[in-house]
Each structure stands twice: as structure tokens, then as C-alpha cells.
Design a protein around this motif. Structure first.
Motif, mmCIF file in Angstrom:
data_model
loop_
_atom_site.group_PDB
_atom_site.id
_atom_site.type_symbol
_atom_site.label_atom_id
_atom_site.label_comp_id
_atom_site.label_asym_id
_atom_site.label_seq_id
_atom_site.Cartn_x
_atom_site.Cartn_y
_atom_site.Cartn_z
ATOM 1 N N SER A 1 27.367 40.154 34.873
ATOM 2 C CA SER A 1 28.240 41.276 34.517
ATOM 3 C C SER A 1 28.835 41.894 35.768
ATOM 4 C CB SER A 1 27.454 42.339 33.742
ATOM 5 O OG SER A 1 28.254 43.492 33.532
ATOM 6 N N LEU A 2 30.100 42.324 35.675
ATOM 7 C CA LEU A 2 30.728 43.001 36.811
ATOM 8 C C LEU A 2 30.131 44.382 37.037
ATOM 9 C CD1 LEU A 2 34.538 42.178 36.315
ATOM 10 C CD2 LEU A 2 32.867 41.029 37.773
ATOM 11 N N ILE A 3 29.510 44.920 35.998
ATOM 12 C CA ILE A 3 28.927 46.255 36.077
ATOM 13 C C ILE A 3 27.546 46.175 36.708
ATOM 14 C CG2 ILE A 3 28.208 48.283 34.744
ATOM 15 C CD1 ILE A 3 30.195 47.379 32.592
ATOM 16 N N GLY A 4 27.289 47.072 37.644
ATOM 17 C CA GLY A 4 25.982 47.148 38.272
ATOM 18 C C GLY A 4 25.305 48.466 37.932
ATOM 19 N N ILE A 5 24.068 48.587 38.301
ATOM 20 C CA ILE A 5 23.324 49.818 38.034
ATOM 21 C C ILE A 5 24.006 51.011 38.697
ATOM 22 C CG2 ILE A 5 21.152 51.027 38.476
ATOM 23 C CD1 ILE A 5 20.932 49.047 36.249
ATOM 24 N N GLY A 6 24.650 50.782 39.854
ATOM 25 C CA GLY A 6 25.308 51.861 40.574
ATOM 26 C C GLY A 6 26.677 52.218 40.040
ATOM 27 N N SER A 7 27.179 51.455 39.059
ATOM 28 C CA SER A 7 28.487 51.744 38.485
ATOM 29 C C SER A 7 28.415 52.992 37.615
ATOM 30 C CB SER A 7 28.967 50.562 37.638
ATOM 31 O OG SER A 7 28.955 49.363 38.379
ATOM 32 N N LEU B 1 40.013 52.785 33.054
ATOM 33 C CA LEU B 1 39.908 52.747 31.592
ATOM 34 C C LEU B 1 39.177 51.504 31.106
ATOM 35 C CD1 LEU B 1 43.424 53.955 30.336
ATOM 36 C CD2 LEU B 1 41.277 55.230 30.366
ATOM 37 N N ASN B 2 39.084 50.506 31.964
ATOM 38 C CA ASN B 2 38.467 49.232 31.591
ATOM 39 C C ASN B 2 36.936 49.358 31.616
ATOM 40 O OD1 ASN B 2 37.516 46.545 31.455
ATOM 41 N ND2 ASN B 2 39.408 45.793 32.360
ATOM 42 N N PRO B 3 36.271 49.126 30.481
ATOM 43 C CA PRO B 3 34.801 49.243 30.451
ATOM 44 C C PRO B 3 34.104 48.323 31.446
ATOM 45 C CG PRO B 3 35.696 49.098 28.229
ATOM 46 C CD PRO B 3 36.829 48.784 29.166
ATOM 47 N N GLY B 4 34.750 47.215 31.808
ATOM 48 C CA GLY B 4 34.119 46.250 32.692
ATOM 49 C C GLY B 4 34.325 46.508 34.172
ATOM 50 N N TYR B 5 35.013 47.591 34.510
ATOM 51 C CA TYR B 5 35.293 47.866 35.930
ATOM 52 C C TYR B 5 34.055 48.409 36.627
ATOM 53 C CZ TYR B 5 37.241 50.101 40.088
ATOM 54 O OH TYR B 5 37.499 50.487 41.373
ATOM 55 N N ASN B 6 33.793 47.894 37.816
ATOM 56 C CA ASN B 6 32.643 48.323 38.606
ATOM 57 C C ASN B 6 33.105 49.328 39.654
ATOM 58 O OD1 ASN B 6 30.253 48.578 39.991
ATOM 59 N ND2 ASN B 6 30.382 46.593 40.997
ATOM 60 N N GLY B 7 33.020 50.599 39.326
ATOM 61 C CA GLY B 7 33.462 51.619 40.264
ATOM 62 C C GLY B 7 33.039 53.009 39.820
ATOM 63 N N ASP B 8 33.305 53.982 40.674
ATOM 64 C CA ASP B 8 32.979 55.381 40.389
ATOM 65 C C ASP B 8 34.212 56.039 39.785
ATOM 66 O OD1 ASP B 8 31.972 57.878 40.234
ATOM 67 O OD2 ASP B 8 31.856 58.246 42.388
ATOM 68 N N ASN C 1 31.456 39.124 27.944
ATOM 69 C CA ASN C 1 32.555 38.177 27.759
ATOM 70 C C ASN C 1 33.727 38.686 26.930
ATOM 71 O OD1 ASN C 1 31.521 35.416 28.929
ATOM 72 N ND2 ASN C 1 29.783 36.278 27.805
ATOM 73 N N TRP C 2 33.593 39.839 26.251
ATOM 74 C CA TRP C 2 34.741 40.329 25.501
ATOM 75 C C TRP C 2 35.792 40.855 26.482
ATOM 76 C CZ3 TRP C 2 36.179 45.654 23.969
ATOM 77 C CH2 TRP C 2 35.515 46.634 24.692
ATOM 78 N N ILE C 3 36.961 41.239 25.996
ATOM 79 C CA ILE C 3 38.075 41.591 26.887
ATOM 80 C C ILE C 3 37.775 42.828 27.734
ATOM 81 C CG2 ILE C 3 39.296 43.084 25.240
ATOM 82 C CD1 ILE C 3 41.918 41.725 26.272
ATOM 83 N N THR D 1 37.965 42.427 34.586
ATOM 84 C CA THR D 1 39.299 42.912 34.966
ATOM 85 C C THR D 1 40.227 41.739 35.293
ATOM 86 O OG1 THR D 1 38.577 43.154 37.274
ATOM 87 C CG2 THR D 1 38.407 45.094 35.857
ATOM 88 N N TYR D 2 39.991 40.593 34.666
ATOM 89 C CA TYR D 2 40.778 39.401 34.954
ATOM 90 C C TYR D 2 42.084 39.375 34.162
ATOM 91 C CZ TYR D 2 36.210 38.165 36.877
ATOM 92 O OH TYR D 2 35.023 38.186 37.561
ATOM 93 N N LEU D 3 42.739 38.230 34.112
ATOM 94 C CA LEU D 3 44.108 38.067 33.624
ATOM 95 C C LEU D 3 44.477 38.864 32.375
ATOM 96 C CD1 LEU D 3 46.854 36.693 33.809
ATOM 97 C CD2 LEU D 3 45.880 34.753 32.555
ATOM 98 N N PHE D 4 43.951 38.476 31.204
ATOM 99 C CA PHE D 4 44.358 39.123 29.963
ATOM 100 C C PHE D 4 43.819 40.547 29.857
ATOM 101 C CE2 PHE D 4 44.842 34.604 28.733
ATOM 102 C CZ PHE D 4 46.179 34.643 28.372
ATOM 103 N N SER D 5 42.654 40.764 30.413
ATOM 104 C CA SER D 5 42.090 42.110 30.418
ATOM 105 C C SER D 5 42.956 43.043 31.265
ATOM 106 C CB SER D 5 40.661 42.078 30.961
ATOM 107 O OG SER D 5 40.117 43.380 30.987
ATOM 108 N N TYR D 6 43.316 42.575 32.458
ATOM 109 C CA TYR D 6 44.174 43.372 33.341
ATOM 110 C C TYR D 6 45.519 43.634 32.677
ATOM 111 C CZ TYR D 6 46.713 44.823 37.524
ATOM 112 O OH TYR D 6 47.470 45.532 38.427
ATOM 113 N N LEU D 7 46.094 42.604 32.048
ATOM 114 C CA LEU D 7 47.386 42.738 31.389
ATOM 115 C C LEU D 7 47.325 43.773 30.270
ATOM 116 C CD1 LEU D 7 50.309 41.752 30.924
ATOM 117 C CD2 LEU D 7 49.360 39.996 29.403
#
Length: 273
Positions: free
Chosen positions: A156-162, A236-243, A63-65, A69-75
Motif C-alpha cells: 500500500s502507498l499509505i504508511g502508518i505515518g500518513s 483528495l485521493n485516499p491512496g496518497y501518502n502525505g500530510d 487495488n481500487w482506484i 495515484t497512478y494513471l487513471f486514478s490521477y486522471l
């Protein structure tokens, strides 16, 4: 020689731009905390009083920023290049136009001035973009439990495959620390592009905007080719789910090499003093 490094670093951290950038950055992260974290925290009592045996409680890491990757986090991650440049990115421009650089070059070797300038801009830029994230993390941890997130909970947006996904679920605090270091390095590198911009414009506002414009251009190219993993606002966003291992390495190393060469190696040979 050592004094020029100390002087430049102190000038950077004592600048008005450093304080302005921190206020803006902390303002964004505070808004995220107020609009996203506080409402969840107010519902924690309902959770504790209910029989939600199959529902995992809300926690800091989801839940932290840096958890989405939503509004304030994206901004915030979109504005990192600008926030990084504000503290000391225009100092080289000011030194030239206020004739301060001539006085410095009389007293110290020119290359040491350029290295000190690069280092101070890098440090102030990196620290400025990390501190608001730490601020948000501390505020969130004051309201929500710091328990390990669970992959099976799907909150969480992060998965094991992230990228580093398994590490996130086993050691979430260390995961946050790793990304804080990555963000610090990236922010510092972005800030140094304001130094390069000084060579190409006579407008201080454009100088400060160049890191943001340049990174926005890179993000646009990545978006054009359908490669979100290569957009800094995401990788750069810790919460992004990607390679994102390759994008992080290529962009940080590549951009650092370019800025070091253009400003320190080539720039120190320019007849500016």
C-alpha cells in the motif's frame, strides 16, 4: 418557498449534464478496473495454488482506484472539478439567458432562489464525483477479497505515518467512507465556482470550465512551491501518502466561504432579476 428548493434539486438530478458526467466518471473508473484490477484477479488462482506463505494476497483496499495515484486514478482526481460542474454548474447561466430567473423571482424571494441554486449545484456536484468511485469500489470488491491491508506487507502507498494511516490499517472501510465524504464536499464546492463564473463570462463552456481552471491554478501554485500535499489531485485521493489534514480543512472551508459570499450573500443583491 420550499417548492423552489425541490424544483432546483430535481432540475439538477434530471439534467443531461448529470448523466453525461456520470458516464464519463464511471468510464474512467471502469478503465482502471479493467486494466489494473482484472489482471490481478486473474492471478489470484495462481496465488491460491502456490506456497506464498509470506506473501499477503491482493485485496480491495490496495487495488481500487482510490488506492494509488497512478494513471487513471490521477486522471480522475484531476478532472473532479470538471465532472462536478457538468451536471448543473451552467444552470444559473441558462436561467439568466433564457429569462427563466425573472419568472422565478416574481414568485419567490430572490435570496431563496440563490440558496436553492447553490444547494442544488453543490449536491449534484458532490454526488456526481462520488458515485463513480463507489462504482469502482463495488466492482473491485466483486473480484478481490475485502481483507484488511497490512502495513508490513508494503503493498500500500499509505504508511502508518500518513494522514489517518493507522485508521486505514485498522478500519479500511471506514477510512474509505471518510474520504468519500471529503470528496463529496470538495466536489460540491468546486461545482459552485461555475455559478460565480457566470458573472464574468458570456460563454457557457467557459462557465463550466472555470472550476477546473481555478483548481488547476491552485494546484500549479502548490507545485511551484514544492507542496504536493496542497494539490487537490493528491490530498483528495485516499491512496496518497502525505500530510493533508491542514490542506483539506483550509481549502474546503476557505473555498466554501468565498463561493457562499460571492454568490449567495453578494450575488443575491445583484440586479439580475
Amino acid at each position: 418557498m420550499r417548492s423552489i428548493y425541490k424544483i432546483e434539486i430535481l432540475r439538477g438530478f434530471e439534467s443531461i449534464g448529470f448523466k453525461v458526467s456520470l458516464v464519463l466518471g464511471c468510464g474512467i473508473t471502469l478503465l482502471q478496473w479493467i486494466t489494473s484490477v482484472v489482471p490481478i484477479a486473474l492471478q489470484q488462482e495462481l496465488y491460491m495454488n502456490s506456497d506464498f506463505a509470506m506473501c499477503y494476497p491482493a485485496n480491495v483496499y490496495n487495488n481500487w482506484i482510490g488506492a494509488n495515484t497512478y494513471l487513471f486514478s490521477y486522471l480522475y482526481f484531476l478532472l473532479i472539478p470538471l465532472l462536478a460542474a457538468l451536471p448543473y454548474g451552467s444552470s444559473f447561466y441558462s436561467d439568466i439567458h433564457h429569462y427563466f430567473i425573472q419568472n422565478i423571482c416574481i414568485r419567490v424571494e430572490k435570496k431563496h432562489y440563490y440558496i436553492a441554486k447553490y444547494l442544488s449545484v453543490f449536491l449534484t456536484g458532490g454526488i456526481t464525483v462520488v458515485l463513480p468511485l463507489i462504482f469502482n469500489y463495488m466492482l473491485t470488491s466483486a473480484l478481490l477479497p475485502m481483507i484488511r491491508p497490512q502495513a508490513a506487507d508494503y503493498t500500500s502507498l499509505i504508511g502508518i505515518g500518513s494522514t489517518f494511516g493507522d485508521f486505514f490499517f485498522k478500519h479500511p472501510m471506514q477510512y474509505v467512507c471518510v474520504f468519500a465524504i471529503i470528496i463529496f464536499i470538495a466536489g460540491g464546492i468546486y461545482a459552485t465556482y461555475a455559478l460565480i463564473g457566470t458573472y464574468y463570462t458570456e460563454n457557457v463552456f467557459i462557465v463550466l470550465s472555470i472550476p477546473f481552471i481555478f483548481v488547476a491554478f491552485l494546484n500549479s501554485i502548490a507545485s511551484l512551491f514544492g507542496a504536493p500535499d496542497w494539490q487537490s489531485v493528491f490530498f483528495l485521493n485516499p491512496g496518497y501518502n502525505g500530510d493533508r489534514v491542514l490542506p483539506i480543512i483550509v481549502q474546503t472551508v476557505g473555498l466554501a466561504a468565498i463561493s457562499l459570499y460571492v454568490f449567495v450573500v453578494k450575488g443575491s443583491k445583484e440586479d439580475i432579476c
